[in-house]
Design an enzyme around this catalytic site. Structure first.
Site, PDB file in Angstrom:
ATOM      1  N   HIS A 283      47.859  40.043  36.111  1.00 32.43           N
ATOM      2  CA  HIS A 283      48.943  40.924  36.605  1.00 32.43           C
ATOM      3  C   HIS A 283      48.620  42.346  36.143  1.00 32.43           C
ATOM      4  CE1 HIS A 283      52.723  42.129  38.089  1.00 32.43           C
ATOM      5  NE2 HIS A 283      53.550  41.601  37.209  1.00 32.43           N
ATOM      6  N   HIS A 322      45.079  39.561  46.253  1.00 29.82           N
ATOM      7  CA  HIS A 322      46.512  39.707  45.992  1.00 29.82           C
ATOM      8  C   HIS A 322      47.224  38.512  46.591  1.00 29.82           C
ATOM      9  CE1 HIS A 322      50.472  41.514  45.680  1.00 29.82           C
ATOM     10  NE2 HIS A 322      49.910  42.304  44.775  1.00 29.82           N
ATOM     11  N   ASP A 379      44.977  47.968  41.301  1.00 26.36           N
ATOM     12  CA  ASP A 379      44.340  48.116  39.994  1.00 26.36           C
ATOM     13  C   ASP A 379      42.851  48.420  40.064  1.00 26.36           C
ATOM     14  OD1 ASP A 379      46.525  47.849  38.391  1.00 26.36           O
ATOM     15  OD2 ASP A 379      46.516  45.667  38.570  1.00 26.36           O
TER      16      ASP A 379
HETATM   17  N1  CMC Z   1      37.603  37.202  42.884  1.00 29.82           N
HETATM   18  C1  CMC Z   1      37.011  36.109  43.387  1.00 29.82           C
HETATM   19  N2  CMC Z   1      37.678  35.121  44.013  1.00 29.82           N
HETATM   20  C2  CMC Z   1      38.998  35.257  44.149  1.00 29.82           C
HETATM   21  C3  CMC Z   1      39.677  36.383  43.652  1.00 29.82           C
HETATM   22  C4  CMC Z   1      38.936  37.378  42.999  1.00 29.82           C
HETATM   23  N3  CMC Z   1      39.526  38.467  42.516  1.00 29.82           N
HETATM   24  N4  CMC Z   1      41.005  36.260  43.904  1.00 29.82           N
HETATM   25  C5  CMC Z   1      41.153  35.094  44.550  1.00 29.82           C
HETATM   26  N5  CMC Z   1      39.940  34.503  44.699  1.00 29.82           N
HETATM   27  C6  CMC Z   1      39.657  33.238  45.387  1.00 29.82           C
HETATM   28  C7  CMC Z   1      39.988  32.055  44.500  1.00 29.82           C
HETATM   29  O1  CMC Z   1      38.870  31.666  43.738  1.00 29.82           O
HETATM   30  C8  CMC Z   1      40.408  31.018  45.508  1.00 29.82           C
HETATM   31  O2  CMC Z   1      39.223  30.521  46.108  1.00 29.82           O
HETATM   32  P1  CMC Z   1      39.103  28.989  46.613  1.00 29.82           P
HETATM   33  O3  CMC Z   1      40.228  28.828  47.602  1.00 29.82           O
HETATM   34  O4  CMC Z   1      37.747  28.932  47.214  1.00 29.82           O
HETATM   35  O5  CMC Z   1      39.287  28.164  45.377  1.00 29.82           O
HETATM   36  C9  CMC Z   1      41.137  31.844  46.581  1.00 29.82           C
HETATM   37  O6  CMC Z   1      40.558  33.160  46.502  1.00 29.82           O
HETATM   38  C10 CMC Z   1      42.642  31.943  46.361  1.00 29.82           C
HETATM   39  O7  CMC Z   1      42.870  32.389  45.018  1.00 29.82           O
HETATM   40  P2  CMC Z   1      44.188  32.155  44.210  1.00 29.82           P
HETATM   41  O8  CMC Z   1      43.942  32.382  42.772  1.00 29.82           O
HETATM   42  O9  CMC Z   1      44.778  30.831  44.620  1.00 29.82           O
HETATM   43  O10 CMC Z   1      45.104  33.283  44.827  1.00 29.82           O
HETATM   44  P3  CMC Z   1      46.482  33.759  44.211  1.00 29.82           P
HETATM   45  O11 CMC Z   1      47.265  34.296  45.341  1.00 29.82           O
HETATM   46  O12 CMC Z   1      47.077  32.694  43.369  1.00 29.82           O
HETATM   47  O13 CMC Z   1      46.025  34.923  43.221  1.00 29.82           O
HETATM   48  C11 CMC Z   1      45.526  36.998  42.263  1.00 29.82           C
HETATM   49  C12 CMC Z   1      46.242  36.270  43.397  1.00 29.82           C
HETATM   50  C13 CMC Z   1      45.885  38.503  42.327  1.00 29.82           C
HETATM   51  C14 CMC Z   1      46.010  36.451  40.915  1.00 29.82           C
HETATM   52  C15 CMC Z   1      44.002  36.804  42.407  1.00 29.82           C
HETATM   53  O14 CMC Z   1      43.555  37.340  43.630  1.00 29.82           O
HETATM   54  C16 CMC Z   1      43.208  37.376  41.244  1.00 29.82           C
HETATM   55  O15 CMC Z   1      43.028  36.695  40.222  1.00 29.82           O
HETATM   56  N6  CMC Z   1      42.717  38.658  41.362  1.00 29.82           N
HETATM   57  C17 CMC Z   1      42.041  39.300  40.254  1.00 29.82           C
HETATM   58  C18 CMC Z   1      43.066  39.832  39.289  1.00 29.82           C
HETATM   59  C19 CMC Z   1      43.749  41.072  39.822  1.00 29.82           C
HETATM   60  O16 CMC Z   1      43.111  41.996  40.311  1.00 29.82           O
HETATM   61  N7  CMC Z   1      45.095  41.122  39.670  1.00 29.82           N
HETATM   62  C20 CMC Z   1      45.889  42.265  40.055  1.00 29.82           C
HETATM   63  C21 CMC Z   1      46.846  41.964  41.142  1.00 29.82           C
HETATM   64  S1  CMC Z   1      47.538  43.473  41.856  1.00 29.82           S
HETATM   65  C22 CMC Z   1      48.501  44.120  40.587  1.00 29.82           C
HETATM   66  C23 CMC Z   1      49.711  43.336  40.366  1.00 29.82           C
HETATM   67  O17 CMC Z   1      50.620  43.413  41.212  1.00 29.82           O
HETATM   68  O18 CMC Z   1      49.782  42.646  39.340  1.00 29.82           O
END
Ligand code: CMC
Length: 445
Positions: A283, A322, A379
């Protein structure tokens, strides 16, 4: 196994369409008709779906609440597919370009843009509440010299509830308003005290002649000069960052504020929960993680190897992806432009910006990121701006928290006045053992 139809609140038009959802339970053959209101079905309406009289009833299973509307809210509108973000109906792009953080905070809290008189009054109220009790300095001193400033912010904002014990009278609108002012006013002071503490520098008192961002810069950077004079371009860049972070619908930290606030605790404790949620690397901690990642990649030539690791699932590309935005994050576009402006003021262009630009370019053309709908989020660039402002990475989520405070409070205010809201208390699917006989310790294998 007869068919069963339950209708409430349904609408029938000429073509026979109804605002209902028909569900057949194939375990029993029964059909249920659930009302659809505002594009949702009520979770509790599923409870009537049972296989027998003593069945608890059907629940929905949704870890991470990916498809649950937990409240009705008129604060922030977000369309992730279209990349739209609006506070109280005003597009983020217009607010970032034409408004100020304090005006946006007013908008979030009150629902309308202020008149000149209202804005002046609001600004005055916030400004005269920027000081904290002297004892706050004392307990700040108790933190270890290298304490994480986000941990200090979390502890100190929670501690404010002990300075204002009447803040638990959350049913009183005037009382709520007072805490709203205090929280928005004091957050920068607490954040800067945390920064000064890790630097081993004396705490600086607020300067009420300066605007919100300028005062924060003074709290952070004033040294021996009688009066700190912030660069207006840096003030503006900071203000824009605060605007962009001010609210973001039911994100993890706002849900934490609402979840904790649903117990009807005071707002300082609820906001402390928001800070705690924002501390996490998925986050608000992501901007810190982005900078660490860019430093690790170091040079453009190392990008392909790094991305290979991401695609193999060894790590994540921080600042990408996201839960809601699946095409682009409108905040990222504004921040990218602001980064260039800040580098112009601070002189040195951070070489990591080139690594970030190249990383973004390659990732956006890469099959893995296209298939997973991963784009830069807010971010990805904010950390580079903070670094240009001389902030250590530990301060990045703290900056996010200052901006987000107004959004947390707007949501908290909405929640405590919403008659539909109850204490947050989800259900579970129990996966453990049942009915085991207690075994005396000497008889355990
Ligand atoms: N790099 C590589 N792969 C990713 C990433 C990433 N940053 N984000 C998601 N994926 C992949 C993940 O491995 C999964 O792949 P598969 O379906 O093949 O297993 C798929 O995309 C879906 O991922 P998820 O974790 O289920 O998606 P989510 O909606 O639960 O997570 C997130 C959203 C923001 C937590 C995630 O994209 C992430 O960890 N990003 C990196 C951290 C980040 O930049 N966070 C800041 C968010 S914006 C600021 C805020 O509002 O907090």
């Amino acid at each position: 196994m007869g068919a069963e139809t339950q209708t409430t609140d349904s609408r029938t038009d000429g073509a026979g369409a109804r605002d209902t959802l028909s569900v057949t339970d194939n375990r029993t053959g029964r059909t249920y008709e659930l009302p659809i209101v505002d594009g949702t079905v009520r979770g509790l309406d599923l409870r009537q779906i049972k296989v027998s009289d003593d069945d608890f009833g059907l629940m929905s299973y949704d870890p991470g609440y990916a498809n649950v509307a937990s409240c009705r809210s008129a604060v922030t509108y977000l369309d992730g597919e279209a990349g739209i973000l609006q506070y109280r109906g005003y597009p983020i792009e217009q607010l970032a370009e034409r408004s100020t953080y304090l005006e946006v905070a007013y908008l979030l809290i009150h629902g309308e843009l202020p008149t000149t008189v209202q804005l002046e009054e609001w600004r005055h109220e916030i400004t005269i509440h920027t000081f904290v009790h002297e004892n706050v300095k004392d307990f700040m001193q108790g933190f270890w010299h290298d304490a994480h400033p986000m941990g200090m912010l979390l502890g100190s904002v929670g501690a404010l509830s002990t300075f204002y014990p009447d803040a638990n009278e959350i049913g009183d609108p005037e009382n709520r308003y007072m805490q709203t002012i205090r929280l928005i006013a004091k957050m920068p002071t607490l954040a800067a005290f945390a920064f000064r503490h890790i630097k081993g520098q004396p705490y600086v008192y607020p300067d009420n002649d300066l605007n919100y961002a300028g005062n924060f810069l003074s709290l952070m950077y004033k040294m021996t000069e009688l009066k700190y004079e912030p660069d207006p371009r840096l003030e503006r860049a900071l203000d824009v960052l605060f605007i962009l972070h001010a609210d973001h619908e039911q994100n993890c930290s706002t849900s934490a504020v609402r979840g904790v606030g649903s117990s009807r605790v005071d707002p300082y404790s609820a906001v402390a929960a928001g800070v705690a949620a924002l501390y996490g690397p998925l986050h608000g901690g992501a901007n810190e993680a982005v900078l660490r990642m860019l430093k690790r990649i170091e040079r453009k030539e190392n990008i392909p190897d790094f991305l290979k690791g991401v695609e193999e699932g060894k790590e994540r590309l921080m600042g990408f992806g996201h839960r809601v935005y699946k095409n682009f994050d409108p905040r990222a576009t504004i921040i990218k432009a602001a980064a260039e402006d800040v580098f112009e003021v601070t002189g040195a262009r951070n070489p990591l910006l080139d690594v970030a630009l190249e990383l973004e370019k390659i990732a956006l053309g890469d099959e893995y990121f296209i298939a997973h709908k991963l784009y830069p989020n807010v971010d990805f660039y904010s950390g580079l701006i903070y670094e240009a402002l001389g902030l250590p990475v530990e301060m990045f989520p703290v900056m996010f928290a200052i901006g987000r405070t107004s959004g947390w409070i707007a949501n908290w205010l909405e929640q405590v006045q919403d008659p539909e809201q109850r204490i947050a208390r989800p259900r579970q699917i129990y996966t453990g053992d049942r009915d085991r006989e207690y075994v005396a310790i000497e008889q355990r294998g």
